[in-house]
Design an enzyme around this catalytic site. Structure first.
Site, PDB file in Angstrom:
ATOM      1  N   LYS A 185       7.547   1.323   5.429  1.00  0.00           N
ATOM      2  CA  LYS A 185       8.027   1.438   4.047  1.00  0.00           C
ATOM      3  C   LYS A 185       9.543   1.195   4.003  1.00  0.00           C
ATOM      4  CE  LYS A 185       3.809   2.225   3.259  1.00  0.00           C
ATOM      5  NZ  LYS A 185       2.925   3.216   2.713  1.00  0.00           N
TER       6      LYS A 185
HETATM    7  C1  LIG Z   1       1.449   3.843   2.776  1.00  0.00           C
HETATM    8  C2  LIG Z   1       0.694   4.165   1.548  1.00  0.00           C
HETATM    9  C3  LIG Z   1       0.166   5.442   1.287  1.00  0.00           C
HETATM   10  C4  LIG Z   1       0.039   6.516   2.326  1.00  0.00           C
HETATM   11  O1  LIG Z   1       1.187   6.910   2.923  1.00  0.00           O
HETATM   12  P1  LIG Z   1       1.151   7.616   4.372  1.00  0.00           P
HETATM   13  O2  LIG Z   1       2.555   8.097   4.493  1.00  0.00           O
HETATM   14  O3  LIG Z   1       0.785   6.596   5.370  1.00  0.00           O
HETATM   15  O4  LIG Z   1       0.178   8.738   4.284  1.00  0.00           O
HETATM   16  C5  LIG Z   1      -0.376   5.700   0.045  1.00  0.00           C
HETATM   17  N1  LIG Z   1      -0.454   4.743  -0.892  1.00  0.00           N
HETATM   18  C6  LIG Z   1      -0.021   3.492  -0.664  1.00  0.00           C
HETATM   19  C7  LIG Z   1      -0.140   2.490  -1.747  1.00  0.00           C
HETATM   20  C8  LIG Z   1       0.549   3.158   0.563  1.00  0.00           C
HETATM   21  O5  LIG Z   1       0.967   1.905   0.795  1.00  0.00           O
END
Ligand SMILES: *Cc1c(COP(=O)(O)O)cnc(C)c1O
Length: 373
Positions: A185
């Site tokens: 991210k």
């Molecule tokens: C990455 C992601 C999540 C989940 O996040 P984690 O930190 O991996 O639990 C939820 N929604 C979307 C759209 C994502 O891309």
């Protein structure tokens, strides 16, 4: 691993990350009680125009806390895209409620907002809007429908740090917005997440749910079941350093997206991401491509061929109505969402992380073009 391998993602950690982490160790503040947590919450919430930030241990937990904070439960329905990560549907299913799926737009890959009204029932409680791969959901119509039908909005902005919808930051829409700080991210804490909101009461509920619903006064007496979703000071230290550089990261992502598009446009048989819509500029969280139906190869084969050429890739989401686990639970039987199904079979993304350099991007594009000629 092969030195020439180009991974699908590598984070950039060359700002104040080391300095702030050492501060945690030097001061002994490593738990969720440490000062970086509150500072990261305040600064991150401010960055997306929200009053409150509640840091949690990952983005999936942020969604679970948001669903629980809104009191969504048995008998309730939550509208969401079929094309998303399982975290969205899992949060609703675990709460005892029912996800109701809508198909995607074939160009933006986001929820087709024209399909929302058709699936509203008296049981509909909320809409979960999920910004996908670098472009936002068309939030105007979502907010309008929510207001007309009295629905709550949860904005899953896990991929949308630094993204704007018209002149407003993603993460500022609806009752609650959630973020992930997973290493791919735009802001990472290794593992981490945050719920942001303007509502004092919802913020308080999320804080309590995050911390096992301990009570002040009678700490070990519980009126409600909570979770341990706390973020550590170590994670928040990383997050703070990352947040300081978010604007630079987004500029770089714009350049990266433009470079890939310049290198790949004209490759016949390959659909590239939209650079913009009338409401947003793509921040290319990942650079996704979709193979035309006229091409015999599907994404799986192409990804394998790229892997053999030292290029890392990731498949697109697999639609919720085709998840074996949900089918076994009796959910989504007989449903069809053809755009989501097609994206799953024909879409994938190429190396897009912030540590990727221009020379590597040139190699990725060259290898991909070769496979199409
Ligand atoms: C990455 C992601 C999540 C989940 O996040 P984690 O930190 O991996 O639990 C939820 N929604 C979307 C759209 C994502 O891309």
């Amino acid at each position: 691993m092969d030195n020439d391998f180009i991974p699908v993602n590598e984070p950039l950690l060359d700002g104040n990350e080391r300095k702030y982490l050492l501060e945690c160790i030097d001061t002994g503040w490593i738990s969720s009680e440490g000062p970086f947590v509150k500072e990261f919450e305040a600064k991150f919430a401010a960055r997306v125009g929200r009053k409150h930030g509640i840091a949690v241990c990952n983005g999936t937990a942020a969604l679970e806390a948001a669903v629980a904070a809104l009191g969504i439960g048995a008998g309730d329905e939550v509208i969401m895209p079929a094309f998303t990560i399982i975290s969205c549907a899992a949060a609703v299913v675990r709460a005892g409620a029912r996800p109701v799926l809508v198909d995607s737009d074939p160009l933006t890959w986001n929820m087709d907002v024209s399909k929302i009204e058709g699936v509203i029932t008296p049981r509909t409680k909320a809409i979960m809007a999920v910004h996908t791969y670098g472009l936002p959901v068309d939030m105007g119509p979502v907010l309008d429908i929510a207001a007309r039908y009295g629905l709550k909005v949860i904005e899953d902005a896990a991929e949308a740090h630094g993204l704007s919808y018209r002149d407003r930051p993603c993460g500022s829409f609806g009752e609650l917005s959630t973020f992930s700080f997973y290493p791919n991210k735009h802001v990472t804490t290794g593992e981490g997440g945050m719920v942001v909101t303007d509502d004092d009461l919802l913020a308080e509920r999320c804080r309590s749910l995050r911390n096992l619903c301990f009570q002040t006064g009678k700490r070990f007496v519980h009126e409600e079941l909570g979770f341990n979703f706390r973020m550590t000071n170590l994670q928040a230290a990383l997050g703070l350093a990352q947040l300081e550089r978010l604007d630079n990261f987004i500029s770089r992502k714009h350049l990266m997206g433009r470079r890939y598009t310049d290198l790949l446009s004209g490759t016949s048989g390959l659909q590239l991401p939209l650079a913009h819509t009338d409401y947003a500029d793509n921040i290319y969280w990942v650079y996704g491509v979709v193979i035309d139906d006229s091409v015999a190869m599907a994404a799986e084969q192409l990804m394998q061929l790229l892997g053999e050429r030292n290029i890392g890739t990731r498949p697109f989401f697999w639609p919720m109505h085709e998840q074996p686990v949900f089918r076994r639970m009796g959910l989504f039987g007989g449903e069809s969402h053809p755009v989501a199904e097609r994206l799953a079979l024909r879409g994938f993304y190429i190396p897009s992380g912030l540590a990727l350099n221009d020379a590597q991007m040139d190699v990725v594009a060259l290898r991909l073009r070769e496979l199409f000629s």
